[in-house]
Design an enzyme around this catalytic site. Structure first.
Site, PDB file in Angstrom:
ATOM      1  N   ARG A 165       0.852  -1.177   0.000  1.00  0.00           N
ATOM      2  CA  ARG A 165       0.000   0.000   0.000  1.00  0.00           C
ATOM      3  C   ARG A 165       0.895   1.236   0.000  1.00  0.00           C
ATOM      4  O   ARG A 165       1.969   1.239   0.598  1.00  0.00           O
ATOM      5  CB  ARG A 165      -0.922   0.035   1.244  1.00  0.00           C
ATOM      6  CG  ARG A 165      -2.114  -0.897   1.169  1.00  0.00           C
ATOM      7  CD  ARG A 165      -3.114  -0.457   0.111  1.00  0.00           C
ATOM      8  NE  ARG A 165      -4.334  -1.238   0.106  1.00  0.00           N
ATOM      9  CZ  ARG A 165      -4.520  -2.356  -0.589  1.00  0.00           C
ATOM     10  NH1 ARG A 165      -3.529  -2.831  -1.324  1.00  0.00           N
ATOM     11  NH2 ARG A 165      -5.683  -2.978  -0.558  1.00  0.00           N
ATOM     12  N   GLU A 192      -3.654   7.690  -5.333  1.00  0.00           N
ATOM     13  CA  GLU A 192      -3.702   6.885  -6.556  1.00  0.00           C
ATOM     14  C   GLU A 192      -4.849   7.390  -7.425  1.00  0.00           C
ATOM     15  O   GLU A 192      -5.988   7.412  -6.949  1.00  0.00           O
ATOM     16  CB  GLU A 192      -3.919   5.403  -6.228  1.00  0.00           C
ATOM     17  CG  GLU A 192      -2.750   4.765  -5.538  1.00  0.00           C
ATOM     18  CD  GLU A 192      -2.996   3.320  -5.131  1.00  0.00           C
ATOM     19  OE1 GLU A 192      -2.050   2.665  -4.659  1.00  0.00           O
ATOM     20  OE2 GLU A 192      -4.153   2.848  -5.268  1.00  0.00           O
ATOM     21  N   HIS A 233      -1.635   0.621  -9.588  1.00  0.00           N
ATOM     22  CA  HIS A 233      -2.189  -0.392  -8.685  1.00  0.00           C
ATOM     23  C   HIS A 233      -2.882  -1.508  -9.482  1.00  0.00           C
ATOM     24  O   HIS A 233      -4.106  -1.688  -9.409  1.00  0.00           O
ATOM     25  CB  HIS A 233      -3.162   0.235  -7.679  1.00  0.00           C
ATOM     26  CG  HIS A 233      -3.346  -0.597  -6.440  1.00  0.00           C
ATOM     27  ND1 HIS A 233      -3.789  -0.070  -5.258  1.00  0.00           N
ATOM     28  CD2 HIS A 233      -3.157  -1.925  -6.206  1.00  0.00           C
ATOM     29  CE1 HIS A 233      -3.859  -1.020  -4.342  1.00  0.00           C
ATOM     30  NE2 HIS A 233      -3.479  -2.160  -4.906  1.00  0.00           N
TER      31      HIS A 233
END
Length: 311
Positions: free
Chosen positions: A228, A257, A276
């Site tokens: 993360r 993000e 991601h």
């Protein structure tokens, strides 16, 4: 027989489950799109028994929970649940589940992919082929060998083990993956040529890697994060790269993000940033949706959720 109702972001819409997985859900449930629910709460609220969460497009807060009197489960696609207030959800008598295990291989693959791509300057090579202004590949694009290098894995759980297995190229059990447990993270940081972070985000791991940790790394080391974004002090990472305290970085996760387009990390030639996509494959996404369905069905029948996450 009428199928039970689940609430989810409109399938195929931004932030929603992809349309190609719709039949997997509709085989068991009637889907109420969140956007439609917001407009006609009185029609749907009492019928909804499960909430499908895919990313952060639906904010599961007190107001939403209060509006769903018969909700039995919040079913999350993916392992990380740091975007869910589990104590709050549980206080409404609602269970929470995620989809561990099915994401392990894809996440391990993206970690290996980032390590190899960074070491061998794959992105730069691709861009050179597309946009070259000469036929000479410059000295500055020399990569580094992965074979014979030391990989330090911070977070030797299911995914960490699979990464070690891939790095060793062995199908045997623990000793044969070549993993040596370090007595401290400091030792790992000082010894490793590639450092890969594979931990869950928690209060204990928030900004686990910061200026102190980057200062311990070898100047020719590569930092890889597939956990993360908030596990890393991103400003400290930028500084470490600018001061050449480390050689390179490869990231599948950041904060926020996606990163703003003018962020320093996006302008550095020795940094790879992905949006991601650790579990972003057809096969793994389908397994995640199927697992979400399994957990939701268990909640509706009063059975134990196979992947329940407790506060």
């Amino acid at each position: 027989m009428e199928k039970p109702v689940v609430l989810a972001t409109t399938l195929g819409a931004p932030g929603g489950i992809y349309k190609c997985f719709e039949s997997c859900i509709e085989r068991h449930f009637t889907i109420v799109p969140y956007e439609r629910f917001v407009q006609r709460k009185e029609q749907f609220a009492a019928r909804i028994q499960a909430l499908f969460v895919w990313g952060t497009s639906i904010k599961v807060d007190r107001e939403l929970l209060q509006s769903l009197p018969n909700l039995k489960a919040v079913v999350n696609g993916g392992v990380g649940v740091d975007h869910l207030d589990i104590p709050l959800i549980n206080s409404f008598g609602v269970k929470v589940s995620n989809t561990p295990h099915v994401v392990d291989n894809a996440t391990a693959d993206i970690g290996m992919c980032l390590m190899l791509a960074s070491a061998r300057r794959i992105v730069e090579g691709h861009n050179f082929s597309k946009f070259r202004e000469s036929d000479e590949f410059p000295e500055t694009t020399l990569g580094t060998d992965v074979s014979g290098a030391t990989l330090g894995i911070i977070g030797m759980g299911r995914i960490g083990y699979k990464i070690a297995k891939r790095a060793q190229g062995s199908e045997n059990e623990e000793k044969s993956v070549g993993a040596t447990y370090c007595v401290s993270m400091d030792e790992l940081l000082q010894k490793s040529d590639f450092i890969m972070v594979v931990v869950n985000l928690s209060p204990q791991t928030h900004k686990l890697i910061g200026a102190k940790e980057f200062a311990m790394m070898k100047p020719n080391s590569t930092f890889i994060n597939i956990s993360r974004g908030l596990v890393v002090d991103q400003d400290a990472l930028v500084e470490a790269l600018q001061k050449k305290m480390i050689r390179a970085a490869a990231l599948d996760v950041t904060y926020p993000e996606p990163l703003p387009r003018d962020h320093s990390l996006l302008s550095m030639p020795n940094v790879i940033v992905l949006p991601h996509v650790g579990t972003h494959t057809m096969e793994t996404s389908q397994l995640m949706v199927k697992r979400m369905v399994t957990n939701a069905l268990a909640a509706l029948t009063g059975d134990q959720l196979p992947d329940e996450v407790k506060a």
